[in-house]
Design a protein around this motif. Structure first.
Motif, mmCIF file in Angstrom:
data_model
loop_
_atom_site.group_PDB
_atom_site.id
_atom_site.type_symbol
_atom_site.label_atom_id
_atom_site.label_comp_id
_atom_site.label_asym_id
_atom_site.label_seq_id
_atom_site.Cartn_x
_atom_site.Cartn_y
_atom_site.Cartn_z
ATOM 1 N N PHE A 142 0.849 -1.189 0.000
ATOM 2 C CA PHE A 142 0.000 0.000 0.000
ATOM 3 C C PHE A 142 0.886 1.241 0.000
ATOM 4 O O PHE A 142 2.081 1.166 0.293
ATOM 5 C CB PHE A 142 -0.939 0.004 1.212
ATOM 6 C CG PHE A 142 -0.224 -0.004 2.538
ATOM 7 C CD1 PHE A 142 0.049 1.173 3.211
ATOM 8 C CD2 PHE A 142 0.182 -1.205 3.112
ATOM 9 C CE1 PHE A 142 0.713 1.170 4.420
ATOM 10 C CE2 PHE A 142 0.851 -1.227 4.334
ATOM 11 C CZ PHE A 142 1.114 -0.044 4.988
ATOM 12 N N LEU A 143 0.286 2.362 -0.342
ATOM 13 C CA LEU A 143 1.012 3.633 -0.340
ATOM 14 C C LEU A 143 0.707 4.398 0.941
ATOM 15 O O LEU A 143 -0.435 4.474 1.379
ATOM 16 C CB LEU A 143 0.610 4.489 -1.538
ATOM 17 C CG LEU A 143 1.030 3.983 -2.910
ATOM 18 C CD1 LEU A 143 0.507 4.916 -4.002
ATOM 19 C CD2 LEU A 143 2.539 3.839 -3.008
ATOM 20 N N ASP A 144 1.762 4.974 1.519
ATOM 21 C CA ASP A 144 1.626 5.877 2.653
ATOM 22 C C ASP A 144 2.496 7.087 2.326
ATOM 23 O O ASP A 144 3.696 6.934 2.085
ATOM 24 C CB ASP A 144 2.098 5.194 3.938
ATOM 25 C CG ASP A 144 1.838 6.022 5.183
ATOM 26 O OD1 ASP A 144 1.317 7.148 5.069
ATOM 27 O OD2 ASP A 144 2.163 5.545 6.286
ATOM 28 N N ALA A 145 1.895 8.255 2.258
ATOM 29 C CA ALA A 145 2.582 9.489 1.840
ATOM 30 C C ALA A 145 3.245 9.303 0.481
ATOM 31 O O ALA A 145 4.315 9.837 0.218
ATOM 32 C CB ALA A 145 3.603 9.919 2.892
ATOM 33 N N GLY A 146 2.602 8.494 -0.383
ATOM 34 C CA GLY A 146 3.114 8.263 -1.729
ATOM 35 C C GLY A 146 4.268 7.279 -1.809
ATOM 36 O O GLY A 146 4.860 7.098 -2.873
ATOM 37 N N ILE A 147 4.610 6.623 -0.695
ATOM 38 C CA ILE A 147 5.742 5.691 -0.636
ATOM 39 C C ILE A 147 5.199 4.277 -0.429
ATOM 40 O O ILE A 147 4.383 4.054 0.471
ATOM 41 C CB ILE A 147 6.693 6.076 0.522
ATOM 42 C CG1 ILE A 147 7.218 7.509 0.321
ATOM 43 C CG2 ILE A 147 7.845 5.089 0.635
ATOM 44 C CD1 ILE A 147 7.937 8.083 1.531
ATOM 45 N N PRO A 148 5.651 3.283 -1.244
ATOM 46 C CA PRO A 148 5.167 1.907 -1.075
ATOM 47 C C PRO A 148 5.579 1.310 0.275
ATOM 48 O O PRO A 148 6.731 1.457 0.705
ATOM 49 C CB PRO A 148 5.835 1.134 -2.220
ATOM 50 C CG PRO A 148 6.380 2.157 -3.144
ATOM 51 C CD PRO A 148 6.586 3.401 -2.367
ATOM 52 N N HIS A 149 4.632 0.642 0.922
ATOM 53 C CA HIS A 149 4.841 0.022 2.233
ATOM 54 C C HIS A 149 4.237 -1.388 2.254
ATOM 55 O O HIS A 149 3.344 -1.695 1.473
ATOM 56 C CB HIS A 149 4.129 0.822 3.330
ATOM 57 C CG HIS A 149 4.781 2.090 3.723
ATOM 58 N ND1 HIS A 149 4.850 3.188 2.907
ATOM 59 C CD2 HIS A 149 5.396 2.448 4.881
ATOM 60 C CE1 HIS A 149 5.473 4.168 3.539
ATOM 61 N NE2 HIS A 149 5.818 3.740 4.733
ATOM 62 N N LEU A 150 4.689 -2.177 3.207
ATOM 63 C CA LEU A 150 4.078 -3.460 3.553
ATOM 64 C C LEU A 150 3.937 -3.532 5.064
ATOM 65 O O LEU A 150 4.805 -3.041 5.799
ATOM 66 C CB LEU A 150 4.934 -4.642 3.087
ATOM 67 C CG LEU A 150 4.745 -5.105 1.655
ATOM 68 C CD1 LEU A 150 5.802 -6.140 1.285
ATOM 69 C CD2 LEU A 150 3.357 -5.687 1.451
ATOM 70 N N ALA A 151 2.863 -4.158 5.540
ATOM 71 C CA ALA A 151 2.687 -4.388 6.968
ATOM 72 C C ALA A 151 3.583 -5.561 7.368
ATOM 73 O O ALA A 151 3.761 -6.513 6.608
ATOM 74 C CB ALA A 151 1.227 -4.701 7.276
ATOM 75 N N MET A 152 4.125 -5.482 8.577
ATOM 76 C CA MET A 152 4.998 -6.541 9.108
ATOM 77 C C MET A 152 4.663 -6.732 10.583
ATOM 78 O O MET A 152 4.185 -5.807 11.244
ATOM 79 C CB MET A 152 6.474 -6.174 8.938
ATOM 80 C CG MET A 152 6.887 -5.928 7.513
ATOM 81 S SD MET A 152 8.678 -5.646 7.348
ATOM 82 C CE MET A 152 9.233 -7.368 7.203
ATOM 83 N N ARG A 153 4.958 -7.929 11.096
ATOM 84 C CA ARG A 153 4.699 -8.224 12.513
ATOM 85 C C ARG A 153 5.818 -9.097 13.065
ATOM 86 O O ARG A 153 6.367 -9.938 12.365
ATOM 87 C CB ARG A 153 3.372 -8.936 12.699
ATOM 88 C CG ARG A 153 3.111 -9.314 14.174
ATOM 89 C CD ARG A 153 1.747 -9.865 14.398
ATOM 90 N NE ARG A 153 0.778 -8.755 14.348
ATOM 91 C CZ ARG A 153 -0.489 -8.877 14.705
ATOM 92 N NH1 ARG A 153 -0.969 -10.030 15.122
ATOM 93 N NH2 ARG A 153 -1.290 -7.829 14.624
ATOM 94 N N LYS A 154 6.085 -8.894 14.353
ATOM 95 C CA LYS A 154 7.016 -9.740 15.085
ATOM 96 C C LYS A 154 6.393 -10.087 16.430
ATOM 97 O O LYS A 154 5.933 -9.199 17.151
ATOM 98 C CB LYS A 154 8.347 -9.007 15.312
ATOM 99 C CG LYS A 154 9.356 -9.818 16.103
ATOM 100 C CD LYS A 154 10.648 -9.048 16.291
ATOM 101 C CE LYS A 154 11.670 -9.842 17.084
ATOM 102 N NZ LYS A 154 12.936 -9.074 17.203
ATOM 103 N N ALA A 155 6.390 -11.384 16.752
ATOM 104 C CA ALA A 155 5.977 -11.814 18.079
ATOM 105 C C ALA A 155 7.130 -11.554 19.031
ATOM 106 O O ALA A 155 8.285 -11.807 18.698
ATOM 107 C CB ALA A 155 5.606 -13.291 18.065
ATOM 108 N N LEU A 156 6.807 -11.044 20.212
ATOM 109 C CA LEU A 156 7.827 -10.776 21.229
ATOM 110 C C LEU A 156 7.919 -11.951 22.184
ATOM 111 O O LEU A 156 6.922 -12.569 22.519
ATOM 112 C CB LEU A 156 7.483 -9.494 22.001
ATOM 113 C CG LEU A 156 7.360 -8.227 21.160
ATOM 114 C CD1 LEU A 156 6.910 -7.069 22.032
ATOM 115 C CD2 LEU A 156 8.676 -7.910 20.475
ATOM 116 N N ARG A 157 9.119 -12.216 22.610
ATOM 117 C CA ARG A 157 9.324 -13.310 23.572
ATOM 118 C C ARG A 157 9.599 -12.730 24.925
ATOM 119 O O ARG A 157 10.054 -11.652 25.101
ATOM 120 C CB ARG A 157 10.506 -14.166 23.133
ATOM 121 C CG ARG A 157 10.198 -14.851 21.834
ATOM 122 C CD ARG A 157 11.259 -15.875 21.496
ATOM 123 N NE ARG A 157 10.816 -16.607 20.331
ATOM 124 C CZ ARG A 157 11.346 -16.446 19.122
ATOM 125 N NH1 ARG A 157 12.345 -15.647 18.928
ATOM 126 N NH2 ARG A 157 10.884 -17.154 18.123
#
Length: 157
Positions: A142-157
């Motif tokens: 998706f675009l945010d402020a005209g810049i391509p982005h991807l959502a990411m996630r990390k589980a915390l230990r």
């Protein structure tokens, strides 16, 4: 470069330093409009500041959103998921591990607040950086402020 220390911003001087780094990186370098860079979440975020340990000069910043603000940013109602964002390192400090140290400090802040995972919206050119830190991409670009982005996630230990 000398050693770098990361800390949760305490007081207006630290917040001003965080905002100055963001202005240099996002507004000046990347052309993000200031009215998009600074938002209503800045008032409720946990801001982290990276400074040169010997002189205290700011070199990087990032923020953590929790609770309702994180849910809105993430599009996820899980109150145990924080949102990492606005990660910025000055050009003079890039490639020296400052970004990874900031992410670790933000993850520590998330753990201290009882969160079990952190989401972020990564500029696509930075995917490899976040993947090396244990984040996994999901969803469509998706675009945010005209810049391509991807959502990411990390589980915390």
């Amino acid at each position: 470069m000398s050693a770098v220390a990361c800390r949760v911003a305490a007081g207006q001087a630290d917040l001003d330093a965080c905002f100055a780094v963001r202005k240099e990186v996002f507004v000046a370098e990347q052309g993000v409009p200031e009215d998009l860079e600074y938002d209503e979440y800045d008032g409720v975020a946990v801001h982290v500041l990276a400074v040169r340990a010997d002189e205290g000069a700011p070199v990087g910043t990032g923020r953590l959103l929790t609770g309702a603000a994180a849910a809105v940013k993430n599009g996820d109602a899980d109150p145990g998921v924080g949102a990492l964002g606005r990660l910025a390192v000055l050009r003079s400090a890039r490639g020296l591990g400052v970004g990874a140290r900031l992410v670790a400090a933000i993850e520590d802040a998330a753990r201290e607040r009882g969160l079990h995972a952190v989401d972020l919206h990564a500029q696509t050119h930075a995917l490899g950086f976040y993947e090396r830190l244990g984040y996994e991409a999901y969803g469509a670009e998706f675009l945010d402020a005209g810049i391509p982005h991807l959502a990411m996630r990390k589980a915390l230990r």
